[in-house]
Enzyme design. Structure first.
Site, PDB file in Angstrom:
ATOM      1  N   HIS A   1       0.912  -1.163  -0.151  1.00 56.20           N
ATOM      2  CA  HIS A   1       0.115  -0.169  -0.081  1.00 56.20           C
ATOM      3  C   HIS A   1       0.980   1.224   0.098  1.00 56.20           C
ATOM      4  O   HIS A   1       2.190   1.323   0.068  1.00 56.20           O
ATOM      5  CB  HIS A   1      -0.843  -0.025   1.336  1.00 56.20           C
ATOM      6  N   THR A   2       0.133   2.304  -0.077  1.00 59.61           N
ATOM      7  CA  THR A   2       0.855   3.619  -0.150  1.00 59.61           C
ATOM      8  C   THR A   2       1.999   3.755   1.227  1.00 59.61           C
ATOM      9  O   THR A   2       1.494   3.751   2.137  1.00 59.61           O
ATOM     10  CB  THR A   2       0.164   4.744  -0.171  1.00 59.61           C
ATOM     11  N   GLN A   3       3.230   3.880   0.780  1.00 57.09           N
ATOM     12  CA  GLN A   3       4.030   3.893   2.184  1.00 57.09           C
ATOM     13  C   GLN A   3       4.781   5.308   2.034  1.00 57.09           C
ATOM     14  O   GLN A   3       5.513   5.576   2.936  1.00 57.09           O
ATOM     15  CB  GLN A   3       5.241   2.907   1.823  1.00 57.09           C
ATOM     16  N   MET A   4       4.374   5.963   0.901  1.00 56.80           N
ATOM     17  CA  MET A   4       5.073   7.490   0.828  1.00 56.80           C
ATOM     18  C   MET A   4       4.249   7.973  -0.202  1.00 56.80           C
ATOM     19  O   MET A   4       3.655   7.566  -0.938  1.00 56.80           O
ATOM     20  CB  MET A   4       6.436   7.251   0.424  1.00 56.80           C
TER      21      MET A   4
END
Lengths: 239, 287, 249
Positions: free
Chosen positions: B64-67
């Site tokens: 998933h979006t980590q940044m």
């Protein structure tokens, strides 16, 4: 107890040192202090209204205490998003209880409900420190204190949140009657008159506000007696 | 007793340990400063992309979006006598690249609500799609009713909190402004779900740069002109100090009369202040 | 209705020997006995109008809605059983919203009509289903300009210049055929519809006019025709009716 949360402390790979990269944590430390002192026919609950993250103040006027009934309130410190969710859940459960039973929950029942609700999320906990406070079935002051996953016990007084380290020892010094290990068990309820208890709580917050950056702005005090809940405000320093 | 390490900094006085502040340490020589993205828990942190982390070998592609990738900086907002004002610049940054210079980060939701966003801009567009769907539902209902700013705020609080519960956050700090029962409403929510209402709000760097100004000069009964002057001043301060900002702003006003989002505009700036020419002269510890 | 008693009208999954699906015919019949609904595609938009018989004096004005927006650029008027019609409206709404979230664009009119038709048609296929007792008129405005579609209970969808369904359809159609629709604006279309509805309305019972349009004046969004415009059209229609009555006498 300490909860270990995923933290954004970096990612090591070859040819480089530790690089800070933007990881995230589902938890945020929003600070705040909650104190409750109960007596034979009252219960004083107080919390600071400052909401912080890191070294920033987000807002100076965010109440951390939810009034469930005229005999029961819940004060919650730490992660604000979890606190709001928890308090909302508890409030709906309490309203359903009232529809089903035609009366508000007793403090003991609420205490058990809070424990169950916290434990239900044992493996992705609500990062909150709770105090369930009020008057019990006999009209005596009651304070229940929790860890984030639902362990709890009834005490005569308690403190949770960022100011705990500063305030709890003072409360112990002023209020503790005798060791709970002494047999036969002695009454651990504080025998302090209500006005003295209110003053003690106020003093405790003024002191904590001096040293804890997460405690400040204004303290909301809820004084629960058989006549209902009275609210007072005490201004703290805004620094 | 252990010897106290000597101070490296005359500014901090004797007895304070730590690397020398006024000169580069070996640490920073070996590893030059990296841009770091921080977490917009609910407004206090800023936003940036770390390319090293994005391109790090062995990163699981199905995460998933980590940044955040394309990000927007501060949104500033305050209430005034008869409404709410929101302002931000129109930049979408890709790391340190000014990737999109005309990105409208403040959008109208309905006839009494405006949403401003900092953080990941694709997430913001997704959130706008969600809200547009709700607004179209209101339109189809055809009874003149619409969601109030507080309802929209509450809705977004749940959306963001539920996404963080899935470990798949929407990487934004959102500011919701509008008119509710004839009174100004101003609320915010962060990627974790942290939310609050206040008379003035600023996300990202704005929480450090603009909010002190707001705290000093804002009052809820100030006039529209005064509020606009204050928000202009705050925008300018953010522009002077925030690397990730440009001099192209949008200002939204919500009053009983309705919603207006201005065309982009620039503010007059000066760069010949003495302290700008030699910023470290009066601040030991900076460079 | 020759299907009665033959056993071929119990389910949509059985054809009659002469190739009819009686349940579908009956559904069509339900539309034919309902209030008249008219749609006109004018040169600058589409107008939909419904004749709503006031079944009781106690009925609140504006109740029993028959025109519905399903997206900003599309709306339906339902003829026949309005409860059935609302099912179609709900489906049309979700089709429009799904298309938008998938393709990031408004659903084109022809696609929406096709999808509504497919949905309606499914209820003509299974023994456990009952066809909708409703015909819907779809007004859209997209890149192809203003369009008017009618979807009937069998799932057939046609595009029209002007259409009428319900009790007064015969009379209404002859009048519509005489209109020069390519020269007619929506503002005039509203008046024509009001006139026709008054013309074909038979009973003594009073009726309410419900008009919606999509054109420049409604911001190219499907909206109710403003009350004052409806009132004016109503007044003109009544005047025209009185005049023709006098001619008859």
């Amino acid at each position: 107890m300490t909860i270990i949360v995923p933290s954004g402390t970096g990612n090591v790979y070859a040819g480089s040192g530790t690089i800070q990269h933007p990881s995230w944590s589902p938890y945020d430390e929003n600070g705040g202090t909650c104190v409750a002192v109960s007596g034979n026919d009252y219960c004083v609950v107080a919390s600071s209204n400052r909401l912080s993250t890191g070294f920033s103040i987000l807002t100076r006027d965010e109440s951390k205490i939810i009034k469930m009934s005229h005999k029961c309130v819940i004060a919650t410190a730490n992660c604000q998003a979890d606190r709001k969710t928890l308090q909302k859940t508890l409030q709906t459960r309490h309203i359903m209880y009232m529809h089903n039973h035609g009366k508000p929950m007793s403090v003991a029942a609420m205490a058990q409900l809070v424990s169950n609700t916290l434990y239900y999320k044992r493996f992705f906990p609500y990062y909150t420190y709770n105090l369930v406070c009020g008057l019990d079935e006999e009209g005596k002051g009651a304070v229940y204190t929790y860890d984030p996953v639902g362990s709890y016990e009834r005490t005569g007084y308690s403190c949770e949140g960022t100011g705990k380290d500063l305030i709890q020892p003072v409360l112990d010094n002023q209020l503790k009657a005798s060791s709970p290990l002494v047999l036969p068990a002695e009454n651990w309820m504080t025998a302090l008159p209500m006005d003295d208890a209110v003053d003690l709580v106020k003093d405790a917050f003024v002191s904590a506000g001096e040293r804890d950056i997460y405690t400040g702005d204004v303290v909301e005090l809820l004084i629960i007696t058989k006549d209902g809940v009275r609210t007072e405000h005490l201004d703290l320093k805004k620094d | 007793m252990l010897a106290r390490p000597p101070s490296h900094s005359p500014a901090l006085g004797p007895g304070c340990a730590g690397p020398p502040l006024a000169e580069a340490s070996s640490v920073s020589i070996q590893y030059p400063a990296q841009p770091t993205a921080q977490v917009p828990t609910c407004g206090a942190a800023s936003f940036l992309v770390d390319h090293n982390a994005v391109n790090a070998p062995g990163r699981d592609p199905s995460q998933h979006t980590q940044m955040p990738y394309v990000t927007g900086s501060s949104v500033l907002a305050l209430t005034f006598k008869d409404g709410v004002m929101l302002a931000s610049d129109t930049l979408g940054s890709y790391g340190s690249t000014k990737r999109y210079k005309s990105f409208e980060r403040i959008r109208k939701v309905n006839d009494r609500t405006v949403l401003g966003a900092s953080g990941e801009l694709s997430d913001f567009q997704y959130i706008m799609n969600l809200l547009d769907e709700l607004t179209t539902d209101d339109f189809c209902e055809d009874d003149g009713g619409m969601l109030s700013p507080r309802e929209i705020w509450s809705y977004l609080c749940r959306v963001l909190y539920n996404r963080r519960n899935k470990q798949d956050p929407l990487w934004n700090s959102l500011v919701i402004g509008g008119i509710e029962h004839g009174k100004p409403f101003l609320g915010t929510v962060g990627m974790i779900g942290t939310h609050y209402t206040d008379d003035h709000i600023a996300t990202g760097f704005g929480n450090m740069l603009a909010r002190p100004l707001f705290r000093e000069k804002h009052s809820p009964d100030m006039s529209e002109a005064d509020a606009e002057a204050l928000i202009h001043e705050a925008l300018k301060v953010c522009y002077y100090r925030d690397k990730q900002s440009i001099n192209k702003f949008q200002l939204a006003k919500i009053t009983e009369a309705g919603v207006s989002v201005s065309e982009p505009f620039a503010l007059p700036t000066r760069w010949d202040y003495k302290h700008f020419e030699n910023p470290s002269a009066n601040a030991v510890g900076t460079w | 209705m020759s299907g009665i008693g033959t056993g071929y009208d119990l389910s949509v999954s059985t054809f009659s020997p002469d190739g009819r699906v009686f349940q579908t015919d009956y559904a069509q019949k339900a539309v034919d006995i309902g209030g008249t609904v008219i749609g006109l595609r004018c040169n600058d938009g589409v107008v939909l109008g419904c004749e709503k018989t006031v079944v009781s004096k106690m009925l609140e004005e504006g109740s029993n809605k028959r025109t519905f927006a399903v997206d900003r650029h599309a709306g339906l008027a339902i003829a026949g059983l309005s409860a059935d019609g609302r099912q179609v409206v709900n489906r049309a709404k979700s089709e429009a919203s799904n298309y938008l979230s998938f393709y990031g664009d408004k659903i084109p009119g022809h696609l929406l009509s096709e999808r509504i038709a497919s949905f309606v048609h499914v209820f003509n296929l299974y023994w456990y289903a009952r066809p909708f007792g409703t015909s819907v008129m779809l007004a859209t405005m997209d890149r192809a300009g203003p369009q008017l579609y009618v979807i009937d209970p069998s799932g057939t969808a046609y595009r029209y210049f002007g259409a009428a369904v319900g009790k007064g359809r015969q009379g209404a159609r002859t009048t519509i055929e005489r209109l020069k629709l390519e020269q007619l604006s929506c503002a005039d279309g509203v008046k024509e519809i009001a006139k026709i509805l008054h013309q074909v309305h038979e009973e003594e019972k009073p009726f309410e006019l419900e008009l919606s349009w999509i054109c420049e004046a409604s911001g190219n969004e499907f909206r109710r025709v403003p009350a004052d415009v409806v009132a004016e059209a109503d007044r003109l229609a009544k005047a025209a009716l009185d005049e023709s009555d006098m001619d008859d006498d």
